[in-house]
Design an enzyme around this catalytic site. Structure first.
Site, PDB file in Angstrom:
ATOM      1  N   GLU A 162       0.902  -1.226   0.056  1.00  0.00           N
ATOM      2  CA  GLU A 162      -0.092   0.128   0.109  1.00  0.00           C
ATOM      3  C   GLU A 162       1.063   1.126   0.060  1.00  0.00           C
ATOM      4  OE1 GLU A 162      -3.440   0.486  -0.496  1.00  0.00           O
ATOM      5  OE2 GLU A 162      -2.537   2.264  -0.424  1.00  0.00           O
ATOM      6  N   LYS A 222       8.129  -1.906  -2.452  1.00  0.00           N
ATOM      7  CA  LYS A 222       7.505  -0.911  -1.487  1.00  0.00           C
ATOM      8  C   LYS A 222       8.658  -0.577  -0.442  1.00  0.00           C
ATOM      9  CE  LYS A 222       5.190   0.860   1.840  1.00  0.00           C
ATOM     10  NZ  LYS A 222       4.308   1.987   1.501  1.00  0.00           N
ATOM     11  N   CYS A 278       6.161   4.551   9.439  1.00  0.00           N
ATOM     12  CA  CYS A 278       6.882   3.612   8.321  1.00  0.00           C
ATOM     13  C   CYS A 278       8.299   4.148   7.935  1.00  0.00           C
ATOM     14  CB  CYS A 278       6.132   3.386   7.279  1.00  0.00           C
ATOM     15  SG  CYS A 278       4.623   2.491   7.722  1.00  0.00           S
TER      16      CYS A 278
HETATM   17  P1  NAD Z   1      -1.939  -0.490  12.578  1.00  0.00           P
HETATM   18  O1  NAD Z   1      -1.006  -0.665  13.901  1.00  0.00           O
HETATM   19  O2  NAD Z   1      -2.394   0.775  12.606  1.00  0.00           O
HETATM   20  O3  NAD Z   1      -2.671  -1.638  12.528  1.00  0.00           O
HETATM   21  C1  NAD Z   1      -2.421  -3.041  12.743  1.00  0.00           C
HETATM   22  C2  NAD Z   1      -3.629  -3.782  13.231  1.00  0.00           C
HETATM   23  O4  NAD Z   1      -3.570  -5.277  13.212  1.00  0.00           O
HETATM   24  C3  NAD Z   1      -3.730  -3.498  14.660  1.00  0.00           C
HETATM   25  O5  NAD Z   1      -4.947  -3.126  14.862  1.00  0.00           O
HETATM   26  C4  NAD Z   1      -3.492  -5.017  15.344  1.00  0.00           C
HETATM   27  O6  NAD Z   1      -4.620  -4.925  16.524  1.00  0.00           O
HETATM   28  C5  NAD Z   1      -4.242  -5.733  14.204  1.00  0.00           C
HETATM   29  N1  NAD Z   1      -3.452  -7.052  14.670  1.00  0.00           N
HETATM   30  C6  NAD Z   1      -2.226  -7.552  14.672  1.00  0.00           C
HETATM   31  N2  NAD Z   1      -2.100  -8.887  14.779  1.00  0.00           N
HETATM   32  C7  NAD Z   1      -3.303  -9.138  14.526  1.00  0.00           C
HETATM   33  C8  NAD Z   1      -3.883 -10.715  14.406  1.00  0.00           C
HETATM   34  N3  NAD Z   1      -3.127 -11.518  14.382  1.00  0.00           N
HETATM   35  N4  NAD Z   1      -5.335 -10.931  14.043  1.00  0.00           N
HETATM   36  C9  NAD Z   1      -5.904  -9.647  13.800  1.00  0.00           C
HETATM   37  N5  NAD Z   1      -5.568  -8.377  13.863  1.00  0.00           N
HETATM   38  C10 NAD Z   1      -4.275  -8.330  14.240  1.00  0.00           C
HETATM   39  O7  NAD Z   1      -0.781  -0.266  11.485  1.00  0.00           O
HETATM   40  P2  NAD Z   1      -0.863   0.176  10.210  1.00  0.00           P
HETATM   41  O8  NAD Z   1      -0.522   1.569  10.357  1.00  0.00           O
HETATM   42  O9  NAD Z   1      -2.168   0.019   9.618  1.00  0.00           O
HETATM   43  O10 NAD Z   1      -0.043  -0.652   9.188  1.00  0.00           O
HETATM   44  C11 NAD Z   1      -0.027  -1.896   8.676  1.00  0.00           C
HETATM   45  C12 NAD Z   1       0.941  -2.465   7.739  1.00  0.00           C
HETATM   46  O11 NAD Z   1       0.759  -1.507   6.589  1.00  0.00           O
HETATM   47  C13 NAD Z   1       2.360  -2.077   8.182  1.00  0.00           C
HETATM   48  O12 NAD Z   1       3.062  -3.222   7.615  1.00  0.00           O
HETATM   49  C14 NAD Z   1       2.762  -1.005   7.428  1.00  0.00           C
HETATM   50  O13 NAD Z   1       4.256  -0.901   7.374  1.00  0.00           O
HETATM   51  C15 NAD Z   1       1.935  -0.726   6.448  1.00  0.00           C
HETATM   52  N6  NAD Z   1       1.782   0.611   5.652  1.00  0.00           N
HETATM   53  C16 NAD Z   1       1.184   1.581   6.399  1.00  0.00           C
HETATM   54  C17 NAD Z   1       0.970   2.581   6.129  1.00  0.00           C
HETATM   55  C18 NAD Z   1       0.495   3.960   6.788  1.00  0.00           C
HETATM   56  O14 NAD Z   1       0.105   4.947   6.586  1.00  0.00           O
HETATM   57  N7  NAD Z   1       0.288   3.664   8.223  1.00  0.00           N
HETATM   58  C19 NAD Z   1       0.862   2.925   4.524  1.00  0.00           C
HETATM   59  C20 NAD Z   1       1.544   1.835   3.802  1.00  0.00           C
HETATM   60  C21 NAD Z   1       1.759   0.511   4.332  1.00  0.00           C
HETATM   61  C1  UGA Z   2       4.648   7.441   3.830  1.00  0.00           C
HETATM   62  C2  UGA Z   2       4.591   7.619   2.416  1.00  0.00           C
HETATM   63  O1  UGA Z   2       4.422   8.708   1.629  1.00  0.00           O
HETATM   64  C3  UGA Z   2       3.332   6.577   1.653  1.00  0.00           C
HETATM   65  O2  UGA Z   2       3.701   6.286   0.367  1.00  0.00           O
HETATM   66  C4  UGA Z   2       3.648   5.109   2.239  1.00  0.00           C
HETATM   67  O3  UGA Z   2       2.729   4.173   1.866  1.00  0.00           O
HETATM   68  C5  UGA Z   2       3.674   5.467   3.690  1.00  0.00           C
HETATM   69  O4  UGA Z   2       4.774   6.221   4.300  1.00  0.00           O
HETATM   70  C6  UGA Z   2       3.745   3.881   4.705  1.00  0.00           C
HETATM   71  O5  UGA Z   2       4.506   3.183   3.942  1.00  0.00           O
HETATM   72  O6  UGA Z   2       3.551   3.936   5.571  1.00  0.00           O
HETATM   73  P1  UGA Z   2       3.033   8.861   5.565  1.00  0.00           P
HETATM   74  O7  UGA Z   2       4.308   8.436   6.387  1.00  0.00           O
HETATM   75  O8  UGA Z   2       1.752   8.583   5.847  1.00  0.00           O
HETATM   76  O9  UGA Z   2       3.372   8.248   4.180  1.00  0.00           O
HETATM   77  O10 UGA Z   2       3.443  10.630   5.153  1.00  0.00           O
HETATM   78  P2  UGA Z   2       4.210  11.222   4.435  1.00  0.00           P
HETATM   79  O11 UGA Z   2       3.254  12.351   3.562  1.00  0.00           O
HETATM   80  O12 UGA Z   2       5.211  10.490   3.581  1.00  0.00           O
HETATM   81  O13 UGA Z   2       5.129  12.018   5.428  1.00  0.00           O
HETATM   82  C7  UGA Z   2       6.050  11.270   6.292  1.00  0.00           C
HETATM   83  C8  UGA Z   2       7.133  12.286   7.095  1.00  0.00           C
HETATM   84  O14 UGA Z   2       7.652  13.185   6.152  1.00  0.00           O
HETATM   85  C9  UGA Z   2       6.097  13.154   7.723  1.00  0.00           C
HETATM   86  O15 UGA Z   2       6.478  13.618   9.238  1.00  0.00           O
HETATM   87  C10 UGA Z   2       6.207  14.514   6.851  1.00  0.00           C
HETATM   88  O16 UGA Z   2       6.017  15.759   7.820  1.00  0.00           O
HETATM   89  C11 UGA Z   2       7.695  14.320   6.381  1.00  0.00           C
HETATM   90  N1  UGA Z   2       7.713  15.231   5.017  1.00  0.00           N
HETATM   91  C12 UGA Z   2       7.371  14.634   4.066  1.00  0.00           C
HETATM   92  C13 UGA Z   2       8.641  16.330   5.382  1.00  0.00           C
HETATM   93  O17 UGA Z   2       9.244  16.603   6.159  1.00  0.00           O
HETATM   94  N2  UGA Z   2       8.778  16.957   4.261  1.00  0.00           N
HETATM   95  C14 UGA Z   2       8.370  16.547   2.715  1.00  0.00           C
HETATM   96  O18 UGA Z   2       8.590  17.142   1.980  1.00  0.00           O
HETATM   97  C15 UGA Z   2       7.340  15.290   2.925  1.00  0.00           C
END
Ligand code: NAD
Ligand code: UGA
Length: 464
Positions: A162, A222, A278
């Site tokens: 994602e 990713k 992340c």
């Molecule tokens: P999060 O902690 O918000 O959510 C994960 C959820 O999974 C939690 O609510 C937890 O209780 C649940 N969980 C864990 N083990 C479980 C199990 N065995 N059965 C059922 N539920 C279970 O995490 P997130 O931010 O959604 O991130 C999830 C993944 O997506 C990570 O690998 C992260 O790197 C990736 N990712 C996150 C973002 C982002 O913006 N947060 C963007 C892209 C990718």
């Molecule tokens: C980031 C990536 O942008 C997503 O594509 C990815 O899916 C995600 O991580 C993930 O894998 O979790 P996110 O962390 O939600 O998304 O937010 P960003 O907009 O990337 O910002 C990350 C951090 O960098 C923030 O603290 C932001 O303030 C900072 N940032 C971003 C800067 O300081 N300068 C910039 O120009 C951009």
């Protein structure tokens, strides 16, 4: 192969919004999002849709439309697994805090638990989709578990990382730059599974923007994308320090450089340091993987992105101390913003946590306001660092409900998150309320220097 029932394990920042959008766009597919966290599931099911557990602009409306129709939130993980043709694994993959790879490798225990549970429960063939961000070759481990502990059920494993960013998740999901799907494209069953997932996204995304690759390329892309994005922020932040020494302005430099179409303007906003759950986790993971293959130069290259980010947070905090006549002991420092960026209530790895921790070590009294983050979260974030006792965090930090309470009688104010509302505060009134000289530190380049200096502030902004 037409998908009728989707299960998503993990109702977090990715699982929740992603599945809400799939359900909204594919009304004929039943989507059930499950989680072991019953409080989180209860919040997703709250009668008042504004109480869903994740704040994202536009998300509550999407949930409102689909919830109860074909979008369901449940703690009954096994039932949802059993009924699904396609299972997304969207659980957390934090940095390991113990054992081999401590502090670097991704902790895959939650992923493994999901795989074992699927293997135990499934009675019909499944497509298992890695939605979590995972080290390259994780699908191999998943396949091992599923094929060796299951009961003859056939699995296809896809990687579908994602790319949404928090704060813009709904827009990113509705209109992504690309969707990436990795699968065993060389086998008929693998290609069919890939096609089934392509069909889901093709409900609203042009097929040209749905990219299919082998599994390993997808997993590694990713980590690479996050590494490149974080690297741009560290690159511009490294130059912000040079700008401060030379009279150049980092915003002007970023604009001039970003207008080169080969470089592009995005992700060149200098800041107090990147945060979020992340960037650091995925960089550390990349470094760990490179090291585990003996690629030390590759590892060192990417590690420097994190070193620069830590330096940026530290030097911002150190500059506050230095500017306030080398001591903040007993001084009130107001902090505007705690979330790691605007438009989210997520505080994971927020730069604000580290800046405030530094100031607390210097015995400052800190007052915090963030429009979407409550006191409980602020204290939990500080306690998590284990720098001092929980009692001391509560004695030294106050969390208030308005920006004006932060600034009253403060020696200095620091802007640490770029919330829009901070731009339109009554800064003249704030100036009057503060002790003099009134120091203002802008860690986000949010405020206009000339205006603030005219009011009377001693103004410091990153990179100028
Ligand atoms: P999060 O902690 O918000 O959510 C994960 C959820 O999974 C939690 O609510 C937890 O209780 C649940 N969980 C864990 N083990 C479980 C199990 N065995 N059965 C059922 N539920 C279970 O995490 P997130 O931010 O959604 O991130 C999830 C993944 O997506 C990570 O690998 C992260 O790197 C990736 N990712 C996150 C973002 C982002 O913006 N947060 C963007 C892209 C990718
Ligand atoms: C980031 C990536 O942008 C997503 O594509 C990815 O899916 C995600 O991580 C993930 O894998 O979790 P996110 O962390 O939600 O998304 O937010 P960003 O907009 O990337 O910002 C990350 C951090 O960098 C923030 O603290 C932001 O303030 C900072 N940032 C971003 C800067 O300081 N300068 C910039 O120009 C951009």
């Amino acid at each position: 192969m037409k998908i009728k029932n989707i299960c998503c394990i993990g109702a977090g920042y990715v699982g929740g919004p992603t599945m809400a959008v799939i359900a909204q766009k594919c009304p004929e597919i039943n989507v059930t999002v499950v989680d072991i966290n019953d409080k989180r599931i209860a919040a997703w099911n709250d009668d008042n849709v504004d109480n869903i557990p994740i704040y994202e602009p536009g998300l509550s409306r999407v949930v409102e439309e689909a919830r109860g129709r074909n979008l369901f939130f449940s703690t009954d993980v096994e039932k949802a697994i059993d009924q699904a043709d396609m299972i997304f694994i969207s659980v957390n993959t934090p940095t390991k805090t113990y054992g081999i790879g401590k502090g670097m490798a991704a902790d895959l225990k939650f992923i493994e638990l999901c795989a074992r549970q699927i293997a135990r429960v499934a009675t019909t063939d499944k497509i298992v989709v890695e939605k979590s961000t995972l080290p390259v070759r994780t699908a191999e481990a998943l396949r091992n578990i599923l094929d060796n502990t299951g009961n003859g059920v056939k699995y296809q494993i896809l990687s579908n990382p994602e790319f949404l960013a928090e704060g813009t998740a709904v827009d990113d999901l509705m209109n992504p730059d690309r969707v990436l799907i990795g699968g065993d494209i060389d086998t008929t069953e693998g290609a069919e599974a890939v096609e089934a997932l392509v069909d889901v996204y093709a409900h609203w995304i042009d097929r040209e923007r749905i990219l299919t690759t082998n599994v390993w390329s997808s997993e590694l892309s990713k980590l690479t994308a996050n590494a490149f994005l974080a690297q741009r922020v560290s690159s511009i932040n490294s130059l912000s320090e040079l700008c401060e020494k030379t009279g150049a302005d980092v915003n002007e430099v970023a604009k001039a450089v970003g207008m080169d179409s080969r470089i592009g303007p995005k992700f060149l906003q200098s800041s107090v340091g990147f945060g979020g759950s992340c960037f650091q986790k995925d960089l550390l993971n990349l470094v760990y993987i490179a090291k585990s293959y003996g690629l030390n130069e590759v590892a060192d290259y990417w590690e420097q992105v994190i070193i620069m980010n830590d330096h940026q947070k530290k030097r911002f905090a150190a500059n506050i101390v230095k500017t306030l006549f080398n001591t903040v002991s007993g001084k009130k420092i107001g902090v505007l913003g705690w979330a790691f960026k605007k438009d989210t209530n997520d505080t994971r790895e927020s730069a604000a946590i580290y800046v405030v921790d530094y100031l607390l070590n210097e015995q400052a009294d800190v007052v915090v306001y963030d429009p979407k983050v409550n006191a409980e979260q602020v204290y939990a974030d500080l306690d998590h660092l284990n720098t001092r006792s929980e009692a001391e965090n509560r004695a030294r930090v106050t969390v208030v409900n308005s920006a004006m309470d932060v600034t009253k009688d403060a020696h200095a104010v620091a802007v640490l998150t770029e919330w829009d509302e901070f731009k339109s505060l009554d800064w003249s009134l704030i100036y009057d309320d503060m002790l003099k000289p009134a120091f203002l530190f802008d860690g986000r380049r949010l405020l206009n220097r000339a205006e603030k200096e005219k009011i009377g502030f001693e103004f410091y902004a990153i990179g100028s």
